[in-house]
Design a protein around this motif. Structure first.
Motif, short mmCIF file in Angstrom:
data_model
loop_
_atom_site.label_atom_id
_atom_site.label_comp_id
_atom_site.label_asym_id
_atom_site.label_seq_id
_atom_site.Cartn_x
_atom_site.Cartn_y
_atom_site.Cartn_z
N ILE A 110 6.58 -5.88 -12.53
CA ILE A 110 7.69 -5.30 -11.79
C ILE A 110 7.93 -3.86 -12.24
CG2 ILE A 110 10.18 -5.42 -11.36
CD1 ILE A 110 9.90 -8.49 -11.76
N THR A 111 7.96 -3.66 -13.55
CA THR A 111 8.19 -2.33 -14.11
C THR A 111 7.07 -1.36 -13.72
OG1 THR A 111 9.39 -3.30 -15.97
CG2 THR A 111 8.60 -1.04 -16.24
N ALA A 112 5.83 -1.82 -13.85
CA ALA A 112 4.69 -0.97 -13.53
C ALA A 112 4.69 -0.58 -12.05
CB ALA A 112 3.39 -1.67 -13.90
N ALA A 113 4.96 -1.54 -11.18
CA ALA A 113 4.98 -1.26 -9.74
C ALA A 113 6.11 -0.30 -9.40
CB ALA A 113 5.13 -2.56 -8.96
N SER A 114 7.26 -0.50 -10.00
CA SER A 114 8.41 0.36 -9.75
C SER A 114 8.12 1.80 -10.19
CB SER A 114 9.63 -0.18 -10.48
OG SER A 114 10.75 0.62 -10.25
N GLU A 115 7.51 1.94 -11.37
CA GLU A 115 7.16 3.27 -11.86
C GLU A 115 6.08 3.91 -10.99
OE1 GLU A 115 6.17 2.88 -15.99
OE2 GLU A 115 8.25 2.44 -16.56
N TYR A 116 5.09 3.14 -10.60
CA TYR A 116 4.00 3.65 -9.78
C TYR A 116 4.50 4.15 -8.43
CZ TYR A 116 -0.35 3.86 -7.14
OH TYR A 116 -1.38 4.27 -6.35
N LEU A 117 5.39 3.36 -7.83
CA LEU A 117 5.92 3.71 -6.51
C LEU A 117 7.07 4.70 -6.58
CD1 LEU A 117 5.90 0.17 -4.87
CD2 LEU A 117 4.30 2.06 -4.44
N GLY A 118 7.64 4.85 -7.78
CA GLY A 118 8.79 5.73 -7.92
C GLY A 118 10.00 5.21 -7.17
N ALA A 119 10.14 3.90 -7.13
CA ALA A 119 11.22 3.28 -6.36
C ALA A 119 11.91 2.20 -7.18
CB ALA A 119 10.67 2.68 -5.08
N LYS A 120 13.19 2.04 -6.95
CA LYS A 120 13.95 1.00 -7.62
C LYS A 120 13.63 -0.37 -7.03
CE LYS A 120 18.74 -0.25 -8.62
NZ LYS A 120 20.14 0.15 -8.46
N TYR A 121 13.45 -0.41 -5.72
CA TYR A 121 13.17 -1.66 -5.03
C TYR A 121 11.71 -1.72 -4.59
CZ TYR A 121 18.23 -1.77 -4.94
OH TYR A 121 19.54 -1.75 -5.31
N LEU A 122 11.15 -2.91 -4.56
CA LEU A 122 9.74 -3.10 -4.22
C LEU A 122 9.60 -3.71 -2.82
CD1 LEU A 122 8.46 -4.40 -7.66
CD2 LEU A 122 8.45 -2.07 -6.77
N LYS A 123 10.27 -3.11 -1.88
CA LYS A 123 10.18 -3.57 -0.49
C LYS A 123 8.77 -3.29 0.01
CE LYS A 123 15.04 -2.99 0.21
NZ LYS A 123 16.12 -2.66 1.05
N ASP A 124 8.28 -4.11 0.91
CA ASP A 124 6.92 -4.01 1.44
C ASP A 124 5.86 -4.32 0.38
OD1 ASP A 124 7.91 -3.27 3.97
OD2 ASP A 124 7.98 -1.16 3.36
N CYS A 125 6.24 -5.01 -0.69
CA CYS A 125 5.30 -5.38 -1.75
C CYS A 125 5.18 -6.90 -1.85
CB CYS A 125 5.76 -4.83 -3.10
SG CYS A 125 5.72 -3.04 -3.20
N THR A 126 4.02 -7.35 -2.29
CA THR A 126 3.76 -8.77 -2.49
C THR A 126 3.30 -8.99 -3.92
OG1 THR A 126 3.11 -9.04 -0.19
CG2 THR A 126 2.41 -10.76 -1.72
N LEU A 127 3.84 -10.00 -4.58
CA LEU A 127 3.42 -10.38 -5.92
C LEU A 127 2.58 -11.64 -5.82
CD1 LEU A 127 3.68 -10.14 -9.07
CD2 LEU A 127 5.63 -11.69 -8.86
N TYR A 128 1.36 -11.58 -6.34
CA TYR A 128 0.47 -12.74 -6.43
C TYR A 128 0.44 -13.16 -7.88
CZ TYR A 128 -1.22 -11.39 -1.82
OH TYR A 128 -1.30 -11.08 -0.49
#
Length: 90
Positions: A4-22
């Motif tokens: 979650i942290t890595a994806a948030s930092e990568y996207l530069g976003a607080k929320y991970l909308k349009d994302c899928t976690l496998y």
């Protein structure tokens, strides 16, 4: 938590909308809380965690807009987890 942290930092976003976690194993209650706040669109896990999984609460721990799917390769992933911990104990 790290994903979650890595994806948030990568996207530069607080929320991970349009994302899928496998994930191999169903998220625990604590992780479901973190996933709630990240507002993922979709969570796909393979194996259920009957003792500690968030599914014991009928997915009410996830964000209302999050789609939770289970089961792709459920048997294979369950067996991998069982074998891993069996080998770890011996």
């Amino acid at each position: 938590m790290q994903a979650i942290t890595a994806a948030s930092e990568y996207l530069g976003a607080k929320y991970l909308k349009d994302c899928t976690l496998y994930v191999t194993l169903e998220p625990c209650v604590m992780c479901a809380g973190a996933l709630y706040w990240s507002q993922l669109d979709k969570i796909i896990f393979a194996a259920r965690d009957e003792k500690r999984g968030a599914g014991r609460f009928q997915n009410e721990l996830y964000h209302p807009k999050t789609v939770v799917s289970k089961g792709p390769l459920e048997n294979e992933c369950s067996q991998l987890m069982l074998d891993f911990f069996k080998n770890k104990r011996s």
